[in-house]
Design a protein around this motif. Structure first.
Motif, mmCIF file in Angstrom:
data_model
loop_
_atom_site.group_PDB
_atom_site.id
_atom_site.type_symbol
_atom_site.label_atom_id
_atom_site.label_comp_id
_atom_site.label_asym_id
_atom_site.label_seq_id
_atom_site.Cartn_x
_atom_site.Cartn_y
_atom_site.Cartn_z
ATOM 1 N N LEU A 1 1.374 9.340 -5.715
ATOM 2 C CA LEU A 1 1.783 10.678 -5.283
ATOM 3 C C LEU A 1 2.806 11.250 -6.262
ATOM 4 C CD1 LEU A 1 1.587 12.856 -3.041
ATOM 5 C CD2 LEU A 1 3.454 11.673 -1.890
ATOM 6 N N ASN A 2 3.754 10.442 -6.682
ATOM 7 C CA ASN A 2 4.761 10.874 -7.643
ATOM 8 C C ASN A 2 4.116 11.219 -8.987
ATOM 9 O OD1 ASN A 2 7.488 11.342 -8.425
ATOM 10 N ND2 ASN A 2 7.366 9.451 -9.601
ATOM 11 N N GLU A 3 3.141 10.427 -9.421
ATOM 12 C CA GLU A 3 2.444 10.691 -10.688
ATOM 13 C C GLU A 3 1.691 12.016 -10.653
ATOM 14 O OE1 GLU A 3 -0.079 7.283 -11.221
ATOM 15 O OE2 GLU A 3 1.613 5.966 -11.715
ATOM 16 N N GLU B 1 0.842 -1.203 0.000
ATOM 17 C CA GLU B 1 0.000 0.000 0.000
ATOM 18 C C GLU B 1 0.874 1.249 0.000
ATOM 19 O OE1 GLU B 1 -3.711 1.796 2.531
ATOM 20 O OE2 GLU B 1 -1.949 1.132 3.683
ATOM 21 N N TRP B 2 1.909 1.260 0.854
ATOM 22 C CA TRP B 2 2.824 2.399 0.938
ATOM 23 C C TRP B 2 3.469 2.674 -0.426
ATOM 24 C CZ3 TRP B 2 4.209 6.397 3.857
ATOM 25 C CH2 TRP B 2 5.417 7.012 3.601
ATOM 26 N N GLU B 3 3.956 1.629 -1.075
ATOM 27 C CA GLU B 3 4.598 1.775 -2.385
ATOM 28 C C GLU B 3 3.610 2.325 -3.409
ATOM 29 O OE1 GLU B 3 7.752 1.445 -3.113
ATOM 30 O OE2 GLU B 3 8.429 0.575 -1.226
ATOM 31 N N HIS B 4 2.376 1.822 -3.380
ATOM 32 C CA HIS B 4 1.358 2.289 -4.326
ATOM 33 C C HIS B 4 1.045 3.766 -4.089
ATOM 34 C CE1 HIS B 4 -1.993 2.244 -7.057
ATOM 35 N NE2 HIS B 4 -2.816 2.621 -6.097
ATOM 36 N N ARG C 1 -8.636 13.054 1.827
ATOM 37 C CA ARG C 1 -7.347 13.749 1.880
ATOM 38 C C ARG C 1 -6.685 13.616 3.247
ATOM 39 N NH1 ARG C 1 -6.113 18.488 3.689
ATOM 40 N NH2 ARG C 1 -8.256 19.184 3.770
ATOM 41 N N ARG C 2 -7.463 13.722 4.316
ATOM 42 C CA ARG C 2 -6.881 13.614 5.667
ATOM 43 C C ARG C 2 -6.362 12.212 5.947
ATOM 44 N NH1 ARG C 2 -11.003 17.199 9.273
ATOM 45 N NH2 ARG C 2 -10.307 19.213 8.504
ATOM 46 N N THR C 3 -7.057 11.214 5.427
ATOM 47 C CA THR C 3 -6.583 9.836 5.592
ATOM 48 C C THR C 3 -5.243 9.665 4.897
ATOM 49 O OG1 THR C 3 -8.853 9.027 5.696
ATOM 50 C CG2 THR C 3 -7.139 7.406 5.159
ATOM 51 N N LEU C 4 -5.144 10.219 3.687
ATOM 52 C CA LEU C 4 -3.882 10.150 2.949
ATOM 53 C C LEU C 4 -2.773 10.877 3.702
ATOM 54 C CD1 LEU C 4 -2.199 9.373 0.503
ATOM 55 C CD2 LEU C 4 -3.061 11.428 -0.646
ATOM 56 N N GLN C 5 -3.065 12.063 4.208
ATOM 57 C CA GLN C 5 -2.052 12.812 4.957
ATOM 58 C C GLN C 5 -1.595 12.032 6.185
ATOM 59 O OE1 GLN C 5 -4.335 16.506 5.262
ATOM 60 N NE2 GLN C 5 -2.663 17.538 4.189
ATOM 61 N N ARG C 6 -2.527 11.365 6.855
ATOM 62 C CA ARG C 6 -2.169 10.555 8.029
ATOM 63 C C ARG C 6 -1.242 9.414 7.619
ATOM 64 N NH1 ARG C 6 -4.255 6.052 9.531
ATOM 65 N NH2 ARG C 6 -6.179 6.321 8.356
ATOM 66 N N ALA D 1 -4.907 15.849 -5.348
ATOM 67 C CA ALA D 1 -5.050 15.076 -6.586
ATOM 68 C C ALA D 1 -4.763 13.596 -6.329
ATOM 69 C CB ALA D 1 -4.122 15.624 -7.664
ATOM 70 N N THR D 2 -3.785 13.321 -5.485
ATOM 71 C CA THR D 2 -3.454 11.933 -5.154
ATOM 72 C C THR D 2 -4.606 11.275 -4.405
ATOM 73 O OG1 THR D 2 -1.105 12.479 -5.061
ATOM 74 C CG2 THR D 2 -1.785 10.445 -3.964
ATOM 75 N N ALA D 3 -5.192 11.991 -3.450
ATOM 76 C CA ALA D 3 -6.316 11.444 -2.689
ATOM 77 C C ALA D 3 -7.490 11.134 -3.614
ATOM 78 C CB ALA D 3 -6.739 12.430 -1.596
ATOM 79 N N ARG D 4 -7.765 12.026 -4.560
ATOM 80 C CA ARG D 4 -8.849 11.767 -5.518
ATOM 81 C C ARG D 4 -8.534 10.531 -6.351
ATOM 82 N NH1 ARG D 4 -8.870 17.376 -5.764
ATOM 83 N NH2 ARG D 4 -7.506 17.399 -7.587
ATOM 84 N N ALA D 5 -7.303 10.411 -6.837
ATOM 85 C CA ALA D 5 -6.924 9.272 -7.673
ATOM 86 C C ALA D 5 -7.016 7.955 -6.893
ATOM 87 C CB ALA D 5 -5.513 9.458 -8.222
ATOM 88 N N LEU D 6 -6.713 8.011 -5.602
ATOM 89 C CA LEU D 6 -6.762 6.814 -4.771
ATOM 90 C C LEU D 6 -8.159 6.567 -4.191
ATOM 91 C CD1 LEU D 6 -3.405 7.273 -2.820
ATOM 92 C CD2 LEU D 6 -3.906 5.533 -4.553
ATOM 93 N N LYS D 7 -9.086 7.519 -4.464
ATOM 94 C CA LYS D 7 -10.435 7.440 -3.896
ATOM 95 C C LYS D 7 -10.364 7.325 -2.375
ATOM 96 C CE LYS D 7 -12.477 5.420 -8.056
ATOM 97 N NZ LYS D 7 -11.772 6.249 -8.906
#
Length: 176
Positions: free
Chosen positions: A144-146, A136-139, A162-167, A153-159
Motif C-alpha cells: 500500500l505504501n509503495e 500478511e498485514w505488514e506485507h 479491491r473489496r477484500t483489500l478494503q475489508r 493499484a495495491t489490490a492489483r499488485a496483490l492480485k
C-alpha cells in the motif's frame, strides 16, 4: 515567542482536543484538517513541531513530510496512526519524521517525541516469530505504501479483489 505546534489530523474532534490540550499545558498549538491548510499554516508560522496523522481522508500523510521539511528543515515531525505497521514506521522515518506513535497516545508521549534526545524506538526483537496474519498485514501495508495509498493499484499488485483489500484494511492490525 515560540511557534505553535502544528496538528494535522482530518478528524476535527481529535484535532480540536489535541490543540486545546497542548495549549492548556503551555504549548501553543494550531490545527489543520488537510494537506493544503497544513502547508499554508506551516509556512505562515514556520512550524518547528508537527503532529501528523498518517491517514488524511484517504491520502497518506507521509507525502507531506518532505514538503513540511522544505518549509522548515529543522522541523520535528511526529507521525500518529491508528493502524501502525513496521513498513509505514520505517517509511515515515526515511522521509524525515522524528517519531512514529500509534493511537491512542498520551500527550506526554507526543511532547517527549519532540525532545532533542528522543530517538525513534527501535523495534524490539520478538521472542516468537510473527503470526501469518501479522505478516500478511505488514506485507499489505508495505505494498500500500509503495502505491502511495492507492487501494485499486495495491489490490492489483496483490492480485486481490479491491473489496477484500478494503475489508482487510478496515480491521485493526493483528497482534504479532
Amino acid at each position: 515567542m515560540t511557534t505553535p505546534i502544528l496538528i494535522i489530523d482530518d478528524d476535527p474532534t481529535f484535532n480540536a482536543i489535541l490543540v486545546r490540550t497542548l495549549s492548556r499545558r503551555g504549548h501553543p498549538a494550531i490545527g489543520a484538517e488537510n494537506g493544503e491548510d497544513a502547508l499554508r499554516l506551516a509556512s505562515q508560522h514556520q512550524a518547528g513541531r508537527v503532529v501528523l496523522d498518517l491517514n488524511l481522508n484517504g491520502v497518506s500523510g507521509l507525502s507531506l513530510i518532505p514538503q513540511l521539511l522544505a518549509i522548515n528543515p529543522h522541523a520535528r515531525i511526529v507521525v500518529l496512526t491508528g493502524y501502525g505497521s513496521i513498513a509505514t514506521a520505517v517509511e515515515a522515518v526515511k522521509r524525515g519524521a522524528t517519531q512514529y506513535l500509534a493511537k491512542p497516545v498520551e500527550i506526554e508521549a507526543i511532547l517527549g517525541a519532540f525532545e532533542d534526545d528522543a530517538l525513534p524506538d527501535s523495534p524490539a526483537t520478538p521472542d516468537e516469530p510473527l503470526s501469518m496474519d501479522r505478516l500478511e498485514w505488514e506485507h499489505i501495508q508495505r505494498v500500500l505504501n509503495e502505491h502511495a495509498g492507492n487501494i485499486s493499484a495495491t489490490a492489483r499488485a496483490l492480485k486481490m479483489h479491491r473489496r477484500t483489500l478494503q475489508r482487510k484494511l478496515g480491521k485493526h492490525p493483528v497482534r504479532a
